[in-house]
Scaffold this active site. Sequence first.
Site, PDB file in Angstrom:
ATOM      1  N   ASP A 210      -2.303   3.086  -5.870  1.00 22.27           N
ATOM      2  CA  ASP A 210      -3.014   3.148  -4.585  1.00 22.27           C
ATOM      3  C   ASP A 210      -2.468   4.305  -3.750  1.00 22.27           C
ATOM      4  O   ASP A 210      -2.106   4.140  -2.580  1.00 22.27           O
ATOM      5  CB  ASP A 210      -2.898   1.814  -3.833  1.00 22.27           C
ATOM      6  CG  ASP A 210      -1.462   1.341  -3.702  1.00 22.27           C
ATOM      7  OD1 ASP A 210      -0.670   1.564  -4.627  1.00 22.27           O
ATOM      8  OD2 ASP A 210      -1.131   0.764  -2.646  1.00 22.27           O
ATOM      9  N   GLU A 300      10.946  -4.129  -6.888  1.00 21.90           N
ATOM     10  CA  GLU A 300      11.543  -3.139  -5.972  1.00 21.90           C
ATOM     11  C   GLU A 300      12.950  -3.583  -5.538  1.00 21.90           C
ATOM     12  O   GLU A 300      13.851  -2.753  -5.395  1.00 21.90           O
ATOM     13  CB  GLU A 300      10.639  -2.963  -4.744  1.00 21.90           C
ATOM     14  CG  GLU A 300      11.089  -1.871  -3.805  1.00 21.90           C
ATOM     15  CD  GLU A 300      10.077  -1.618  -2.690  1.00 21.90           C
ATOM     16  OE1 GLU A 300       9.235  -0.728  -2.853  1.00 21.90           O
ATOM     17  OE2 GLU A 300      10.132  -2.337  -1.664  1.00 21.90           O
TER      18      GLU A 300
HETATM   19  C1  UD2 Z   1       5.470  -2.005  -2.498  1.00 19.64           C
HETATM   20  C2  UD2 Z   1       5.793  -0.914  -3.471  1.00 19.64           C
HETATM   21  C3  UD2 Z   1       5.340  -1.345  -4.859  1.00 19.64           C
HETATM   22  C4  UD2 Z   1       6.012  -2.644  -5.265  1.00 19.64           C
HETATM   23  C5  UD2 Z   1       5.758  -3.710  -4.194  1.00 19.64           C
HETATM   24  C6  UD2 Z   1       6.621  -4.912  -4.405  1.00 19.64           C
HETATM   25  C7  UD2 Z   1       5.781   1.359  -2.578  1.00 19.64           C
HETATM   26  C8  UD2 Z   1       4.952   2.386  -1.929  1.00 19.64           C
HETATM   27  N1  UD2 Z   1       5.115   0.285  -3.013  1.00 19.64           N
HETATM   28  O1  UD2 Z   1       4.065  -1.895  -2.347  1.00 19.64           O
HETATM   29  O2  UD2 Z   1       5.624  -0.349  -5.820  1.00 19.64           O
HETATM   30  O3  UD2 Z   1       7.385  -2.410  -5.448  1.00 19.64           O
HETATM   31  O4  UD2 Z   1       6.062  -3.232  -2.890  1.00 19.64           O
HETATM   32  O5  UD2 Z   1       6.084  -5.737  -5.361  1.00 19.64           O
HETATM   33  O6  UD2 Z   1       6.955   1.521  -2.746  1.00 19.64           O
HETATM   34  N2  UD2 Z   1      -1.145  -3.635  -8.768  1.00 19.64           N
HETATM   35  C9  UD2 Z   1      -2.385  -3.770  -9.423  1.00 19.64           C
HETATM   36  N3  UD2 Z   1      -3.178  -4.823  -9.111  1.00 19.64           N
HETATM   37  C10 UD2 Z   1      -2.844  -5.736  -8.177  1.00 19.64           C
HETATM   38  C11 UD2 Z   1      -1.615  -5.608  -7.501  1.00 19.64           C
HETATM   39  C12 UD2 Z   1      -0.785  -4.538  -7.801  1.00 19.64           C
HETATM   40  O7  UD2 Z   1      -2.720  -2.954 -10.277  1.00 19.64           O
HETATM   41  O8  UD2 Z   1      -3.646  -6.670  -7.932  1.00 19.64           O
HETATM   42  C13 UD2 Z   1      -0.263  -2.514  -9.127  1.00 19.64           C
HETATM   43  C14 UD2 Z   1      -0.778  -1.194  -8.573  1.00 19.64           C
HETATM   44  O9  UD2 Z   1      -0.406  -0.145  -9.430  1.00 19.64           O
HETATM   45  C15 UD2 Z   1      -0.056  -1.081  -7.244  1.00 19.64           C
HETATM   46  C16 UD2 Z   1       1.313  -1.671  -7.608  1.00 19.64           C
HETATM   47  O10 UD2 Z   1       1.020  -2.700  -8.554  1.00 19.64           O
HETATM   48  O11 UD2 Z   1       0.012   0.273  -6.818  1.00 19.64           O
HETATM   49  C17 UD2 Z   1       2.120  -2.234  -6.444  1.00 19.64           C
HETATM   50  O12 UD2 Z   1       1.363  -3.190  -5.728  1.00 19.64           O
HETATM   51  P1  UD2 Z   1       1.033  -2.998  -4.191  1.00 19.64           P
HETATM   52  O13 UD2 Z   1       0.630  -1.584  -3.972  1.00 19.64           O
HETATM   53  O14 UD2 Z   1       0.098  -4.049  -3.753  1.00 19.64           O
HETATM   54  O15 UD2 Z   1       2.451  -3.237  -3.559  1.00 19.64           O
HETATM   55  P2  UD2 Z   1       2.914  -2.870  -2.058  1.00 19.64           P
HETATM   56  O16 UD2 Z   1       1.860  -2.114  -1.336  1.00 19.64           O
HETATM   57  O17 UD2 Z   1       3.426  -4.093  -1.403  1.00 19.64           O
END
Ligand code: UD2
Length: 350
Positions: A210, A300
Amino acid sequence: MMYPKTAAVLGLMFLLLLLAMLFFYTSPPNTRNNILFLDRAKTETCRTTSEGVITNALLRLVIPESLQVPKPNILKGRDDVLTVTPWLAPIVWEGTFNPLLMENIYKPKNISIAVTVFAVGKYIRFLKDFLETAEKYFFVGFRVHVYVFTDQPNDVPKVKMGPDRQLTMRSVASSKRWQEISARRMELIQMLIEEKLHGNTDYIFCLDVDSKFHGPWGPESLGGLVAVLHPGYYRDDRSKFPYERRSASRAYLAPEVGDFYYCGGAFGGLLQEVLRLAQTCRQNFEADAQEGIEAAWQEESHLNKYMWVNKPTKVLSPEYLWQDFKAINPEIHVIRFSGIIKNYEEIRPN
Ligand code: UD2
């Protein structure tokens, strides 16, 4: 019949042979790896050996003799930010390196770089922009192999890729919990390295889908173990870092420890280093799960624990993972990669 003198010489030789074998098999693995390292170095290949020892060709920083670049000024540089860690790893900011120099050092090595990106469930919608902007900015002119992990292989967009760049899809199961999707990445990265990349890839970067590239990301980012400063916490004191604070978890970090807070959304390095990181984080995550505990920020949190103990050899500034919703701070001179604004409630499965 054997003369007593000959028998004594033969006996001595046999004893020496026995001693040599004993030394080889009882010496620590590193000593044995060094022996392999010397053998491989002779061939001047540019790969890491199967034992994870880097060949000389990867380590040498050689440039064409006639290359003209400005002289470094020892009294002038970035003075608004930390550019080296207390363990002497560079922290990469715009203005701390010369891109032309870096290109000239790394292009002739013919290195190969793998990228992992997960697009599961609704996150598939981010893949097109990720891939298209990677073509424009990520290691342009290098050998890049993108591995897309998805539960919807038919919806992976067809993006025109440059020469020496390719994409491979790997099917993964979908999940009802985003935490599981995010955390399982360590296991799948480990499997990819062991099954496919071992022996044919030098470096790997593991990135969130994303996000989009907005500026050049190239060989200045290469290192043994590479971590990225999280844009949300890099100005904060360690007491504010969202480390796992429950001592029951293997990701636990006490309030009085911690260097930086690193992103789960971007990390990388030499293949063997990332394999070790992925294995450790996966094992610790799974052992925690068996005891009914999930770290505050899943993989993370485990990554941050790992990087506290195993210091990264290169740290990338938040230029390498910004967040679109954040106002740009003065020390950020260029944004190379940035997380897009998303509606968590709408996009996540839970
Ligand atoms: C943070 C971290 C992420 C991860 C998470 C803790 C950053 C910028 N982002 O982001 O890497 O460590 O915290 O779990 O450091 N994904 C899917 N489908 C889904 C959900 C997730 O494909 O339904 C994949 C996708 O590649 C996404 C990644 O997992 O980019 C991380 O998920 P997120 O972006 O929802 O996590 P976020 O924003 O909390």
